[in-house]
Design a protein around this motif. Structure first.
Motif, PDB file in Angstrom:
ATOM      1  N   ILE A  50    -123.403 -17.088  45.446  1.00 44.72           N
ATOM      2  CA  ILE A  50    -122.881 -17.716  44.245  1.00 44.72           C
ATOM      3  C   ILE A  50    -124.047 -18.392  43.521  1.00 44.72           C
ATOM      4  N   ALA A  51    -124.306 -17.925  42.308  1.00 45.05           N
ATOM      5  CA  ALA A  51    -125.467 -18.411  41.564  1.00 45.05           C
ATOM      6  C   ALA A  51    -125.120 -19.535  40.611  1.00 45.05           C
ATOM      7  N   GLU A  52    -123.891 -19.540  40.093  1.00 46.92           N
ATOM      8  CA  GLU A  52    -123.519 -20.575  39.140  1.00 46.92           C
ATOM      9  C   GLU A  52    -121.998 -20.674  39.070  1.00 46.92           C
ATOM     10  N   VAL A  53    -121.505 -21.899  38.945  1.00 48.35           N
ATOM     11  CA  VAL A  53    -120.085 -22.176  38.747  1.00 48.35           C
ATOM     12  C   VAL A  53    -119.991 -23.180  37.612  1.00 48.35           C
ATOM     13  N   GLY A  54    -119.234 -22.849  36.572  1.00 46.77           N
ATOM     14  CA  GLY A  54    -119.148 -23.776  35.455  1.00 46.77           C
ATOM     15  C   GLY A  54    -118.353 -23.208  34.312  1.00 46.77           C
ATOM     16  N   VAL A  55    -118.680 -23.662  33.106  1.00 47.14           N
ATOM     17  CA  VAL A  55    -118.008 -23.223  31.886  1.00 47.14           C
ATOM     18  C   VAL A  55    -119.051 -22.609  30.964  1.00 47.14           C
ATOM     19  N   ASN A  56    -118.702 -21.475  30.363  1.00 45.42           N
ATOM     20  CA  ASN A  56    -119.608 -20.763  29.453  1.00 45.42           C
ATOM     21  C   ASN A  56    -120.931 -20.415  30.134  1.00 45.42           C
ATOM     22  N   VAL A  57    -120.826 -19.892  31.337  1.00 49.26           N
ATOM     23  CA  VAL A  57    -122.016 -19.460  32.075  1.00 49.26           C
ATOM     24  C   VAL A  57    -122.596 -18.225  31.391  1.00 49.26           C
ATOM     25  N   ASP A  58    -123.901 -18.221  31.202  1.00 49.82           N
ATOM     26  CA  ASP A  58    -124.560 -17.068  30.590  1.00 49.82           C
ATOM     27  C   ASP A  58    -124.523 -15.877  31.535  1.00 49.82           C
ATOM     28  N   ALA A  59    -124.192 -14.717  30.994  1.00 47.27           N
ATOM     29  CA  ALA A  59    -124.139 -13.491  31.798  1.00 47.27           C
ATOM     30  C   ALA A  59    -125.500 -12.815  31.794  1.00 47.27           C
ATOM     31  N   PRO A  60    -126.059 -12.521  32.955  1.00 46.83           N
ATOM     32  CA  PRO A  60    -127.290 -11.727  32.983  1.00 46.83           C
ATOM     33  C   PRO A  60    -127.079 -10.394  32.273  1.00 46.83           C
ATOM     34  N   ASP A  61    -128.162  -9.826  31.761  1.00 50.95           N
ATOM     35  CA  ASP A  61    -128.060  -8.588  30.979  1.00 50.95           C
ATOM     36  C   ASP A  61    -127.395  -7.462  31.766  1.00 50.95           C
ATOM     37  N   ASP A  62    -127.627  -7.421  33.064  1.00 56.80           N
ATOM     38  CA  ASP A  62    -127.097  -6.311  33.860  1.00 56.80           C
ATOM     39  C   ASP A  62    -125.800  -6.670  34.573  1.00 56.80           C
ATOM     40  N   ALA A  63    -125.175  -7.806  34.242  1.00 54.98           N
ATOM     41  CA  ALA A  63    -123.984  -8.250  34.967  1.00 54.98           C
ATOM     42  C   ALA A  63    -122.743  -7.485  34.528  1.00 54.98           C
ATOM     43  N   LEU A  64    -121.827  -7.327  35.458  1.00 52.38           N
ATOM     44  CA  LEU A  64    -120.487  -6.845  35.151  1.00 52.38           C
ATOM     45  C   LEU A  64    -119.627  -8.077  34.915  1.00 52.38           C
TER      46      LEU A  64
END
Length: 483
Positions: A50-64
């Protein structure tokens, strides 16, 4: 107007191996120390954690990116006591009593299991767990008559999706005998040291009221090998206070040991469990049905004993923790009302003690704590392993409106509402379908096992499902070792 239905969008493909996954806009139950809830939160899983938990988390370019709106994101559930091998005879014993379970399973059907039958049960149980959002299971493997059975059970676990604690046991032999077997000790050590396993335990019971305490030898092996003990305690007429008392006097009750059921114990025994840092695995459907004693949630709460939940066996009960959570809440509330109504003068309960949030904790964080893995699983916190589930079902009217997530999980949800399951960031269930493992191949193995058992058992195959044992044939207590 055309009668041709509009085309439906194809579901997004599952994430490929190693791809970051971002759950976006769901109700996030972190299960951290404060039980923080994010009404519209995000969870990012990257590189297996788990890299981040929060609100409006930025999505990595290659994320699903998964649209979790209208759903609940929570940690994978942890089952701390599941006899996985018995799933090969799923629902067979729906009308059993505990005595019939002992007779039919341990003395008849269960004794006929070959190593490959044991493996088949483990393989299907592993997929069963994943489907219902259980990402970690303690395989209470208590039918291992030979080391070959143990090897088959172990091989099935390490080849299955999910995380497993291998709790090695052999009901067919006294624990002080099988734990002394060098071949079994080698397998225990191999399992303990195998990175594919999530732990190893020694599983045995203390059914004899024997002041000599021969089971002490098994406790000592566990100590020598650095393994925890898990034991059925507080089972009416089978494993009661003497087992706790003997272990306490011998000084072998240690922090992290698990006491399954713990339903028919004295105040003193609960105090001993609490004082030594033990925990209890409730299998409330089992306790409700079998007669171990009334589910002891009230006693565990009173003594501050950490609690987790378990399925026990799907030869009999539901194979998911939704049912376990619901049964646990219902049992505790029923007893609370019952006691209040019987007081003089009679009382009315206006505020229940056990809440839905409490049993969700038992099914997640409580399970992680019970197996000593709270630092790695059980909550959605940065750095923990990416074992995450999404509960969401857009096709079900039961998911509208979504107001109270705790109540939704405990009283409304079921395995069909488990949309996505990640284990270590890898998708094992996607868009409501198990995509890991080989269900077709496991079904073929089960067909062979069931056919074999039906031939071996013969006419008793049907009688075992609808038992009617004459009183003269019922053993006083068949659940005992022969010295």
């Amino acid at each position: 107007m055309s009668d041709v239905p509009a085309p439906t969008a194809s579901p997004a493909p599952a994430p490929h191996a190693g791809q970051p996954v971002l759950f976006r806009g769901g109700i996030v139950l972190t299960m951290d120390d404060a039980h923080t809830v994010l009404p519209r939160g995000d969870v990012l899983v990257r590189d297996g954690v788990i890299a981040e938990v929060g609100v409006n988390v930025d999505a990595p370019d290659d994320a699903l990116v998964i649209d979790a709106s209208g759903g609940i994101v929570m940690p994978g559930m942890v089952d701390t006591h599941r006899h996985m091998w018995q799933t090969a005879m799923r629902a067979y014993g729906a009308d059993w009593t505990l005595t019939q379970y002992f007779v039919w399973y341990y003395l008849q059907h269960g004794a006929k299991f070959r190593p490959q039958d044991y493996a088949a049960g483990n393989l299907i149980s592993a997929l069963d767990a994943i489907e219902s959002g259980v990402t970690t299971s303690v395989d209470w493997s208590h039918g291992l008559r030979t080391v070959e059975h143990g090897e088959a059970a172990f091989d099935a676990l390490v080849s299955s999706p999910g995380r497993f604690v291998f709790a090695y046991g052999n009901i067919h032999q006294s624990p002080w005998e099988w734990t002394a077997d060098p071949a079994i000790q080698r397998l225990l050590v191999a399992s303990r040291d195998d990175s594919r396993m999530f732990g190893t335990q020694i599983a045995f019971d203390v059914p004899n009221q024997d002041e000599q305490f021969p089971e002490l030898a098994a406790y000592r092996v566990a100590k020598e090998l650095g393994l925890r003990v898990t034991t059925h305690a507080g089972v009416w007429g089978a494993t009661n206070d003497w087992g706790i008392r003997n272990a306490y006097r011998a000084g072998v009750m240690e922090e992290g040991f698990t006491y399954v059921h713990a339903a028919s114990l004295s105040e003193e025994s609960y105090q001993m469990i609490a004082a030594t840092g033990g925990n209890v695995s409730l299998a409330t459907e089992s306790e409700d049905t079998c007669g171990q004693g009334y589910p002891p949630i009230h006693q565990l709460r009173r003594h501050g004993i950490p609690t987790s939940l378990s399925v026990d066996t799907s030869v009999w009960f539901s194979a998911d923790l939704f049912s376990a959570m619901r049964a646990t809440v219902n049992a505790d509330r029923a007893l609370e009302h019952f006691h209040a109504h019987r007081r003089e003068p009679a009382e009315t309960v206006t505020h229940v003690k056990l809440r839905a949030e409490d049993v969700v904790h038992m099914a997640t964080r409580g399970g992680a704590q019970a197996i000593g893995e709270d630092s790695r699983i059980g909550s959605l916190e940065v750095g923990k392993l990416g074992d995450v589930i999404l509960l969401k079902n857009e096709d079900s009217p039961t998911w509208a409106p979504l107001i109270n997530p705790w109540g939704q999980i405990v009283y409304q949800a079921q395995r069909g509402d488990v949309h996505t399951v990640l284990v270590g960031g890898e998708a094992v269930k996607w868009n409501g379908k198990v995509i890991a493992g080989d269900l077709r191949g496991v079904r073929a193995k089960l067909d062979d096992t069931v056919g074999y058992l039906e031939r071996e058992v013969g006419d008793d195959w049907i009688a075992g499902q609808h038992p009617d044992i004459p009183e003269t044939e019922v053993l006083t207590n068949p659940y005992q070792y022969k010295k």
